[in-house]
Scaffold this motif. Sequence first.
Motif, mmCIF file in Angstrom:
data_model
loop_
_atom_site.group_PDB
_atom_site.id
_atom_site.type_symbol
_atom_site.label_atom_id
_atom_site.label_comp_id
_atom_site.label_asym_id
_atom_site.label_seq_id
_atom_site.Cartn_x
_atom_site.Cartn_y
_atom_site.Cartn_z
ATOM 1 N N ALA A 274 4.277 -3.850 4.446
ATOM 2 C CA ALA A 274 3.991 -4.948 3.510
ATOM 3 C C ALA A 274 4.119 -6.311 4.153
ATOM 4 C CB ALA A 274 4.945 -4.855 2.313
ATOM 5 N N SER A 275 4.886 -6.388 5.238
ATOM 6 C CA SER A 275 5.173 -7.728 5.745
ATOM 7 C C SER A 275 4.314 -8.139 6.938
ATOM 8 C CB SER A 275 6.639 -7.817 6.144
ATOM 9 O OG SER A 275 6.886 -6.903 7.182
ATOM 10 N N ILE B 188 6.725 -8.018 -10.936
ATOM 11 C CA ILE B 188 6.374 -7.162 -9.789
ATOM 12 C C ILE B 188 5.633 -7.952 -8.703
ATOM 13 C CG2 ILE B 188 4.136 -6.218 -10.472
ATOM 14 C CD1 ILE B 188 5.102 -3.475 -9.740
ATOM 15 N N TRP C 89 12.725 1.714 -8.530
ATOM 16 C CA TRP C 89 11.986 0.539 -8.051
ATOM 17 C C TRP C 89 12.851 -0.722 -8.170
ATOM 18 C CZ3 TRP C 89 10.497 -3.469 -11.483
ATOM 19 C CH2 TRP C 89 9.781 -4.497 -10.864
ATOM 20 N N MET D 116 8.554 -1.763 4.479
ATOM 21 C CA MET D 116 8.936 -3.117 4.907
ATOM 22 C C MET D 116 7.981 -3.591 6.003
ATOM 23 S SD MET D 116 10.968 -5.685 4.792
ATOM 24 C CE MET D 116 12.626 -5.491 4.220
ATOM 25 N N PRO E 238 -2.122 -15.426 -5.259
ATOM 26 C CA PRO E 238 -2.367 -14.530 -4.111
ATOM 27 C C PRO E 238 -1.165 -13.657 -3.766
ATOM 28 C CG PRO E 238 -2.117 -16.787 -3.363
ATOM 29 C CD PRO E 238 -2.117 -16.839 -4.848
ATOM 30 N N CYS F 165 5.105 -10.352 -5.294
ATOM 31 C CA CYS F 165 5.477 -10.085 -3.896
ATOM 32 C C CYS F 165 6.948 -10.416 -3.664
ATOM 33 C CB CYS F 165 4.611 -10.936 -2.969
ATOM 34 S SG CYS F 165 5.137 -10.789 -1.258
ATOM 35 N N VAL F 166 7.660 -9.414 -3.197
ATOM 36 C CA VAL F 166 9.096 -9.580 -3.015
ATOM 37 C C VAL F 166 9.390 -10.376 -1.732
ATOM 38 C CG1 VAL F 166 9.545 -7.449 -1.736
ATOM 39 C CG2 VAL F 166 11.217 -8.246 -3.358
ATOM 40 N N THR G 129 -0.074 -8.595 6.033
ATOM 41 C CA THR G 129 -0.282 -9.613 4.991
ATOM 42 C C THR G 129 -0.182 -11.002 5.591
ATOM 43 O OG1 THR G 129 2.053 -9.275 4.534
ATOM 44 C CG2 THR G 129 0.501 -8.343 2.958
ATOM 45 N N SER H 3 -3.457 -13.394 6.681
ATOM 46 C CA SER H 3 -3.496 -14.700 5.989
ATOM 47 C C SER H 3 -3.495 -15.838 7.008
ATOM 48 C CB SER H 3 -2.277 -14.874 5.074
ATOM 49 O OG SER H 3 -2.223 -13.852 4.135
ATOM 50 N N ARG I 119 -2.563 -2.352 -12.009
ATOM 51 C CA ARG I 119 -1.445 -2.099 -12.920
ATOM 52 C C ARG I 119 -1.811 -1.040 -13.954
ATOM 53 N NH1 ARG I 119 1.943 -6.472 -12.325
ATOM 54 N NH2 ARG I 119 2.106 -6.527 -10.071
ATOM 55 N N LEU J 259 16.214 -9.983 1.759
ATOM 56 C CA LEU J 259 15.493 -10.529 2.911
ATOM 57 C C LEU J 259 15.306 -12.042 2.806
ATOM 58 C CD1 LEU J 259 14.050 -8.764 5.092
ATOM 59 C CD2 LEU J 259 11.955 -9.221 3.853
ATOM 60 N N VAL K 189 -5.283 -11.831 0.917
ATOM 61 C CA VAL K 189 -5.182 -10.636 1.734
ATOM 62 C C VAL K 189 -5.065 -9.377 0.871
ATOM 63 C CG1 VAL K 189 -2.697 -10.789 2.074
ATOM 64 C CG2 VAL K 189 -4.075 -9.749 3.823
ATOM 65 N N GLU K 190 -4.569 -9.555 -0.340
ATOM 66 C CA GLU K 190 -4.598 -8.437 -1.286
ATOM 67 C C GLU K 190 -5.591 -8.834 -2.379
ATOM 68 O OE1 GLU K 190 -1.033 -6.460 -2.341
ATOM 69 O OE2 GLU K 190 -0.073 -6.922 -0.429
HETATM 70 C C1 HEM Z 1 0.880 -14.056 2.989
HETATM 71 C C2 HEM Z 1 1.638 -13.013 2.912
HETATM 72 C C3 HEM Z 1 1.720 -12.092 1.727
HETATM 73 C C4 HEM Z 1 0.866 -11.950 0.682
HETATM 74 C C5 HEM Z 1 -0.451 -12.686 0.422
HETATM 75 C C6 HEM Z 1 1.425 -10.938 -0.171
HETATM 76 C C7 HEM Z 1 0.858 -10.526 -1.360
HETATM 77 C C8 HEM Z 1 1.412 -9.568 -2.173
HETATM 78 C C9 HEM Z 1 0.840 -9.133 -3.416
HETATM 79 C C10 HEM Z 1 -0.452 -9.688 -4.038
HETATM 80 C C11 HEM Z 1 1.615 -8.175 -3.898
HETATM 81 C C12 HEM Z 1 1.380 -7.361 -5.147
HETATM 82 C C13 HEM Z 1 1.983 -8.018 -6.289
HETATM 83 C C14 HEM Z 1 1.594 -7.284 -7.523
HETATM 84 O O1 HEM Z 1 1.315 -6.094 -7.505
HETATM 85 O O2 HEM Z 1 1.577 -8.003 -8.503
HETATM 86 C C15 HEM Z 1 2.709 -7.970 -2.972
HETATM 87 C C16 HEM Z 1 3.706 -7.051 -3.124
HETATM 88 C C17 HEM Z 1 4.688 -6.841 -2.194
HETATM 89 N N1 HEM Z 1 4.936 -7.578 -1.068
HETATM 90 FE FE1 HEM Z 1 3.845 -9.094 -0.390
HETATM 91 N N2 HEM Z 1 2.582 -10.483 0.390
HETATM 92 C C18 HEM Z 1 2.810 -11.172 1.546
HETATM 93 C C19 HEM Z 1 3.876 -11.046 2.405
HETATM 94 C C20 HEM Z 1 4.903 -10.151 2.252
HETATM 95 C C21 HEM Z 1 6.043 -10.054 3.132
HETATM 96 C C22 HEM Z 1 6.325 -10.930 4.341
HETATM 97 C C23 HEM Z 1 6.805 -9.057 2.680
HETATM 98 C C24 HEM Z 1 8.094 -8.654 3.307
HETATM 99 C C25 HEM Z 1 8.934 -7.858 2.862
HETATM 100 C C26 HEM Z 1 6.143 -8.504 1.488
HETATM 101 C C27 HEM Z 1 6.594 -7.443 0.732
HETATM 102 C C28 HEM Z 1 6.002 -7.021 -0.427
HETATM 103 C C29 HEM Z 1 6.471 -5.875 -1.175
HETATM 104 C C30 HEM Z 1 7.623 -4.974 -0.794
HETATM 105 C C31 HEM Z 1 5.663 -5.762 -2.291
HETATM 106 C C32 HEM Z 1 5.747 -4.747 -3.415
HETATM 107 C C33 HEM Z 1 6.573 -5.369 -4.501
HETATM 108 C C34 HEM Z 1 6.823 -4.446 -5.621
HETATM 109 O O3 HEM Z 1 6.126 -3.425 -5.746
HETATM 110 O O4 HEM Z 1 7.712 -4.782 -6.383
HETATM 111 N N3 HEM Z 1 5.001 -9.209 1.262
HETATM 112 N N4 HEM Z 1 2.558 -8.852 -1.928
#
Ligand code: HEM
Length: 625
Positions: free
Chosen positions: A259-260, A375, A105, A256, A369, A377-378, A263, A267, A313, A115, A307-308
């Motif tokens: 998740a992107s 961990i 991970w 990729m 959010p 949002c990447v 979301t 939003s 955990r 990115l 959105v999430e």
């Molecule tokens: C408004 C847009 C977005 C929101 C609200 C959002 C929200 C989140 C949240 C709440 C998590 C979980 C964090 C956790 O478990 O603590 C997450 C994880 C993640 N997000 Fe986003 N996200 C957004 C956009 C994006 C975009 C554009 C990408 C592009 C790559 C992305 C990639 C990821 C990935 C790969 C994870 C998993 C991270 C991990 O497991 O380490 N997200 N996001």
Amino acid sequence: QSHLYQPFCGPPLNILTRLIMFIQLHFFLTVPEFTEFWCRLYGDTVGVWINGEYTIITCDAELVQQILGGINSKNFIMCIGNDHGLKELGMYQNAIVWNNDVSKWTLQKHIFQALNAHHKASMIAIEKTRQEINRIKISALKNNVLTVDILNAIRHITLAIILEVSLGIQLDSNKSQYLIDCIPDYFKAWKFFLLKPRFIWPLFPLQFFHHRRSILKFREEIQNIISILDPQSTIFLRQLHKNNLTDEVIQSILEMVLASTDTVSVSLYYTILLLTENKKIANQLMDSSDDSFLEVVLQESIRLMPVEPIIIRKSLDDCEISGIHIKARTNIVISLALLNRHQKWFENPLKFDPQRFIQNESSIALSVPMGHGPISCVGQHIAMVEMKTILFELFKEFIFTRMDETRPIIDTKTRWDIVQRPIIKEVLNLLPRKKIVFIGAQSVGKTTLANFIKSHMNGIMISEIARNLMEELNLNTNTMKTLRNDPDKTFEFQTTTIKIQCEKEDEIEHEFAILDRCAFDSIVCAQKFCKKRWRELLDMKETNKCLERYRQKDRYIIFLIEPQKECLEADGIRSIPTNYEEWISFSDSFKMALKEFNIEFNVINVLDINQRYSIVKNALFAHDA
Ligand code: HEM
């Protein structure tokens, strides 16, 4: 039950309550709904039973800060989820999302983080948004519809951005749509496989096969994409291959895209809906000189509509959080849906109020959010870049309104699940954020065309200021003729007209408006009837303000309507010009003056109202080739 580990309050976890929780979770409620049910009964943090394990559910912002970002946050980098389900999804120790193999991970996280350093992300976001705006305009012209399925339009934009940024490719509209449709289905499969223990899958045979098919469909589509990729074309792809993650390429690309896309899209969808309901905030956003207000608007909308809605955990080892002992492998479900709408953390929490974050910047941190800590949002950086760009570009071009404005957005039907899914996808009315201005000699049909457009497009009408002023001053056409022989009085009249005109234009700064004449008419009249003094009009700040506006061709579209002989037929209502040559020369004076002041204009030299309307529409929805 005394031997049971139960550090937080909640119902006694006997066989009966466990059975109730099991039935609730797998037959009736989504996880956010389940969380809400128990938190409403027992408070902000409750101990419950999920799939045979003690689980803490919470919407306590302080506890959440401790878990996600406190000194023990590294103890919470694993996620709940059954291994069989993760295998079905392709997520088991694979790629980034829900990868509970910490070293794999960590490596994936570094690759995904690259990115954020993409220096062209914002330019790509502008380009893709402009392309979608073009498509919307073409459809408006072709199908004569001024509506847009806004969520789908945004999904196309976000998909196009991430494909270009992370994979260096572009897909045509049909392929993009196919991929877009795969995403919500994969999320449904995710919810099914992740949380339902394997032994109950056979109870849902139809769903089981349907979800399996959705996963396969998405993976196949990603595989098709991989076949057209140049593996060296982007940092993301190069890093995947360089780190010998070839086996994980499909899942990494899938995640990729997964998740992107939705979301950001969901939003933004809610942000736009909230802004249609809060016009003042939308206007303020257009007036801002930098993007700091835009940023708080987005922060506020993702607080209100996360959105999430849940973060899930599992603790790796025993540890202490806020003085409470938490055992290894304890599950934790954080409800952002509850936390972000909690009176305790946000004043008047159901109100869309970006000011709250200006007045109290630190409260942004409470709403998490995008998660928080190791961990989180990447993609949060690129997400913000995308959202700011898309929102601004769309708002610069269009005014959006809802078809049914009676139902507040906050009450909108949405599925609070593992991700939030809008149930009703609102099709929005759209109007160009432009003003159309009709000028020209008298009796050429300006008012008729203005009214015709108003009845078709529903803009704000600024009707002939001079005529209204005449009425106010009790002037009629005959007294006006006398007035024209008095240059000073005419000058005075035109000065007042321009002042009122300028004031009216201030009021419609952000609107779609139809202007029947403008300050230009006063200038041309003054040129004609007060030859010596007319240039004094140019010393007035109002005149300059108006002229400056008319030069902004992305805001003001000027139409000069040319005289047509047929207009000279008296209809018994209008006063018609008696001298044809004078009439034509008056129209020519407009042209000369427009050129002198460097103002671009369109000429309407047809008589038919539908043809005229179509010239106006073509100019309003002019798009790049
Ligand atoms: C408004 C847009 C977005 C929101 C609200 C959002 C929200 C989140 C949240 C709440 C998590 C979980 C964090 C956790 O478990 O603590 C997450 C994880 C993640 N997000 Fe986003 N996200 C957004 C956009 C994006 C975009 C554009 C990408 C592009 C790559 C992305 C990639 C990821 C990935 C790969 C994870 C998993 C991270 C991990 O497991 O380490 N997200 N996001």
